[in-house]
Design a protein around this motif. Structure first.
Motif, PDB file in Angstrom:
ATOM      1  N   VAL A 105      -3.215 -19.426  -1.694  1.00 37.76           N
ATOM      2  CA  VAL A 105      -4.453 -18.656  -1.872  1.00 37.76           C
ATOM      3  C   VAL A 105      -4.877 -18.688  -3.333  1.00 37.76           C
ATOM      4  O   VAL A 105      -4.029 -18.826  -4.225  1.00 37.76           O
ATOM      5  N   ARG A 135       5.011  -0.056  -3.563  1.00 37.52           N
ATOM      6  CA  ARG A 135       4.758   1.244  -4.187  1.00 37.52           C
ATOM      7  C   ARG A 135       5.783   2.276  -3.738  1.00 37.52           C
ATOM      8  O   ARG A 135       6.088   3.212  -4.458  1.00 37.52           O
ATOM      9  N   SER A 136       6.299   2.099  -2.514  1.00 32.53           N
ATOM     10  CA  SER A 136       7.293   3.065  -2.023  1.00 32.53           C
ATOM     11  C   SER A 136       8.504   2.325  -1.473  1.00 32.53           C
ATOM     12  O   SER A 136       8.383   1.197  -0.980  1.00 32.53           O
ATOM     13  N   ILE A 157       3.372 -11.066  -1.197  1.00 32.81           N
ATOM     14  CA  ILE A 157       2.819 -10.883   0.148  1.00 32.81           C
ATOM     15  C   ILE A 157       2.301  -9.444   0.341  1.00 32.81           C
ATOM     16  O   ILE A 157       2.630  -8.766   1.303  1.00 32.81           O
ATOM     17  N   LEU A 175       0.216 -12.550  13.762  1.00 32.04           N
ATOM     18  CA  LEU A 175       0.319 -13.670  12.811  1.00 32.04           C
ATOM     19  C   LEU A 175       1.556 -13.593  11.926  1.00 32.04           C
ATOM     20  O   LEU A 175       1.822 -14.490  11.123  1.00 32.04           O
ATOM     21  N   PRO A 185      -1.345  -6.829   0.381  1.00 38.25           N
ATOM     22  CA  PRO A 185      -2.783  -6.976   0.654  1.00 38.25           C
ATOM     23  C   PRO A 185      -3.534  -7.352  -0.626  1.00 38.25           C
ATOM     24  O   PRO A 185      -3.013  -7.161  -1.734  1.00 38.25           O
ATOM     25  N   GLY A 244       6.218  -5.473   3.668  1.00 35.89           N
ATOM     26  CA  GLY A 244       5.558  -4.962   4.873  1.00 35.89           C
ATOM     27  C   GLY A 244       5.969  -5.801   6.071  1.00 35.89           C
ATOM     28  O   GLY A 244       7.071  -6.353   6.110  1.00 35.89           O
TER      29      GLY A 244
HETATM   30  P1  NAP Z   1       1.541  -4.716   5.567  1.00 40.46           P
HETATM   31  O1  NAP Z   1       2.520  -4.584   6.686  1.00 40.46           O
HETATM   32  O2  NAP Z   1       0.510  -3.651   5.370  1.00 40.46           O
HETATM   33  O3  NAP Z   1       2.402  -4.874   4.215  1.00 40.46           O
HETATM   34  C1  NAP Z   1       1.858  -4.823   2.930  1.00 40.46           C
HETATM   35  C2  NAP Z   1       2.952  -4.468   1.931  1.00 40.46           C
HETATM   36  O4  NAP Z   1       2.393  -4.505   0.596  1.00 40.46           O
HETATM   37  C3  NAP Z   1       3.551  -3.069   2.128  1.00 40.46           C
HETATM   38  O5  NAP Z   1       4.943  -3.176   2.035  1.00 40.46           O
HETATM   39  C4  NAP Z   1       3.004  -2.260   0.946  1.00 40.46           C
HETATM   40  O6  NAP Z   1       3.965  -1.266   0.599  1.00 40.46           O
HETATM   41  C5  NAP Z   1       2.814  -3.341  -0.120  1.00 40.46           C
HETATM   42  N1  NAP Z   1       1.779  -2.983  -1.098  1.00 40.46           N
HETATM   43  C6  NAP Z   1       0.529  -2.534  -0.838  1.00 40.46           C
HETATM   44  N2  NAP Z   1      -0.124  -2.291  -1.985  1.00 40.46           N
HETATM   45  C7  NAP Z   1       0.755  -2.557  -2.990  1.00 40.46           C
HETATM   46  C8  NAP Z   1       0.679  -2.459  -4.406  1.00 40.46           C
HETATM   47  N3  NAP Z   1      -0.432  -2.021  -5.025  1.00 40.46           N
HETATM   48  N4  NAP Z   1       1.766  -2.828  -5.130  1.00 40.46           N
HETATM   49  C9  NAP Z   1       2.896  -3.260  -4.514  1.00 40.46           C
HETATM   50  N5  NAP Z   1       3.019  -3.367  -3.171  1.00 40.46           N
HETATM   51  C10 NAP Z   1       1.954  -3.007  -2.434  1.00 40.46           C
HETATM   52  O7  NAP Z   1       0.735  -6.069   5.681  1.00 40.46           O
HETATM   53  P2  NAP Z   1       1.212  -7.485   6.275  1.00 40.46           P
HETATM   54  O8  NAP Z   1       0.868  -7.572   7.698  1.00 40.46           O
HETATM   55  O9  NAP Z   1       2.613  -7.754   5.834  1.00 40.46           O
HETATM   56  O10 NAP Z   1       0.189  -8.449   5.468  1.00 40.46           O
HETATM   57  C11 NAP Z   1       0.221  -8.481   4.052  1.00 40.46           C
HETATM   58  C12 NAP Z   1      -0.911  -9.302   3.477  1.00 40.46           C
HETATM   59  O11 NAP Z   1      -0.638 -10.692   3.653  1.00 40.46           O
HETATM   60  C13 NAP Z   1      -2.298  -9.154   4.111  1.00 40.46           C
HETATM   61  O12 NAP Z   1      -2.952  -7.965   3.703  1.00 40.46           O
HETATM   62  C14 NAP Z   1      -2.994 -10.401   3.607  1.00 40.46           C
HETATM   63  O13 NAP Z   1      -3.613 -10.169   2.356  1.00 40.46           O
HETATM   64  C15 NAP Z   1      -1.841 -11.407   3.439  1.00 40.46           C
HETATM   65  N6  NAP Z   1      -1.929 -12.508   4.417  1.00 40.46           N
HETATM   66  C16 NAP Z   1      -2.145 -13.777   3.999  1.00 40.46           C
HETATM   67  C17 NAP Z   1      -2.240 -14.797   4.925  1.00 40.46           C
HETATM   68  C18 NAP Z   1      -2.473 -16.233   4.512  1.00 40.46           C
HETATM   69  O14 NAP Z   1      -3.004 -17.009   5.297  1.00 40.46           O
HETATM   70  N7  NAP Z   1      -2.078 -16.643   3.322  1.00 40.46           N
HETATM   71  C19 NAP Z   1      -2.148 -14.538   6.298  1.00 40.46           C
HETATM   72  C20 NAP Z   1      -1.915 -13.220   6.691  1.00 40.46           C
HETATM   73  C21 NAP Z   1      -1.810 -12.218   5.748  1.00 40.46           C
HETATM   74  P3  NAP Z   1       3.541   0.071  -0.210  1.00 40.46           P
HETATM   75  O15 NAP Z   1       2.392   0.680   0.538  1.00 40.46           O
HETATM   76  O16 NAP Z   1       4.784   0.911  -0.221  1.00 40.46           O
HETATM   77  O17 NAP Z   1       3.166  -0.383  -1.562  1.00 40.46           O
END
Ligand code: NAP
Length: 325
Positions: free
Chosen positions: A259, A177-178, A204, A102, A206, A155
């Motif tokens: 959202v 965070r990193s 963007i 996605l 989680p 991410g």
């Molecule tokens: P991902 O690859 O796991 O990326 C998440 C990013 O967020 C990572 O870079 C992570 O880096 C960062 N992060 C996590 N916790 C954090 C915190 N406390 N503070 C700051 N940064 C933080 O996930 P993805 O595939 O890109 O998806 C991300 C999110 O998009 C999903 O979990 C979902 O909630 C959302 N989403 C929404 C839709 C929609 O329809 N609107 C659709 C799909 C996904 P660090 O670990 O270094 O912090």
């Protein structure tokens, strides 16, 4: 006679995907009514898998306890903040999600929402339909030219948004965070410092407890009176009350939101604001991408029950299981 595998589907899935499930498993659909619920209660001990559909019902320890022989929860979506994956891990249940398939769709939607918000495209469409163009042109809007965007969460999707934003000519920075190895954009360990530096915040990350109200009054104040907030992550990441107050008092300029904190309920204050753009959580919601996500749900279940392990386990339930000690 071949053994049947009983699974529960907790919410709707695209038709093609649901066909795939029905071909491979005996499927109970409690969300369709009392008859299915009663049937399911009678076979609870036989249930070995859950396909978590698009309803995002909370799947917590109480839910897992209903199915003593549950082995796997295959969820449709990359975010799984509605599933208590730690509780699943304690019970030895594997949780899977649908990453990657996605990413491009959500990144496209994020850029569309940004452009719609800054150039007021939905408002311009409504203006034309109402016949106002016959009297006078639509007012000039803000622009993306010369703007700097801070990505909160670099991410998979954050990086795909960054790639698109580069093509749009935007300057980029990020906070997470990193620091991400190889990311060519300035990293800010402080979100407030980044908000102060940029014109647009693109959220963007989680959802869940770790990011609840990450975007708070202080971050919005730092973004400033011309600032634009785009949230395509989860409603819980933004303090919605603080956002409404910041929009109402002009502490930030505008917002584009896919959202909300209490979906599908959207606060009346936001609905009444003519300058914000609101979408009904459609980030990944194209036929193509929802089919791809649904197929990955089915494939995770099939592969698991063929004894080959899950395809896309989440971090809390890694596979193969790490050795003890
Ligand atoms: P991902 O690859 O796991 O990326 C998440 C990013 O967020 C990572 O870079 C992570 O880096 C960062 N992060 C996590 N916790 C954090 C915190 N406390 N503070 C700051 N940064 C933080 O996930 P993805 O595939 O890109 O998806 C991300 C999110 O998009 C999903 O979990 C979902 O909630 C959302 N989403 C929404 C839709 C929609 O329809 N609107 C659709 C799909 C996904 P660090 O670990 O270094 O912090």
């Amino acid at each position: 006679m071949t053994e049947t595998i009983d699974i529960v589907l907790t919410g709707p899935l695209p038709n093609k995907t649901a066909d795939g499930l029905d071909n491979a498993f005996t499927v109970y659909r409690p969300f369709t009514g009392a008859e299915q619920k009663t049937k399911l209660e009678k076979v609870a001990a036989k249930v070995r898998g859950v396909a978590a559909g698009e309803s995002h019902e909370r799947l917590n320890d109480e839910f897992f306890a209903r199915y003593p022989n549950l082995q796997i929860v295959a969820s449709c979506g990359v975010g799984y903040d509605h599933i208590d994956a730690h509780a699943a891990a304690k019970r030895g249940i594997v949780v899977t999600n649908t990453p990657d398939v996605l990413t491009d769709e959500v990144a496209d939607t994020a850029m569309g929402l940004l452009l719609a918000t800054v150039r007021q495209l939905p408002q311009a469409d409504a203006y034309l339909r109402a016949g106002h163009w016959l009297k006078e042109p639509f007012p000039f809007t803000d622009t993306l030219r010369g703007k700097m965007m801070g990505i909160v969460g670099l991410g998979r999707i954050g990086k795909a948004i960054a790639k698109r934003a580069e093509a749009f000519g935007l300057g980029l920075a990020y906070h997470s965070r990193s620091q991400k190895a190889g990311a060519p954009y300035p990293y800010y360990s402080s979100l407030v410092d980044m908000a102060r530096m940029v014109d647009i915040l693109m959220v963007i990350t989680p959802g869940g407890a770790a990011t609840k109200h990450l975007i708070n009054a202080a971050v919005l104040e730092a973004l400033g009176p011309k600032g634009v907030l785009i949230n395509i992550a989860r409603g819980s990441v933004v303090d919605e009350k603080a956002l409404i107050e910041a929009l109402r008092t002009g502490k930030i300029g505008t917002a584009g939101l896919d959202v909300f904190e209490h979906e599908p309920k959207v606060p009346k204050e936001l609905i009444d604001m003519p300058h914000v753009v609101l979408l009904p959580h459609v980030g990944s919601a194209s036929v193509h991408t929802r089919n791809a996500m649904g197929n990955l749900v089915v494939d995770n279940l099939k592969q698991w029950f063929a004894g080959k392990g899950p395809i896309t386990p989440v971090a809390e339930t890694p596979w193969p299981k790490p050795a003890k000690g």
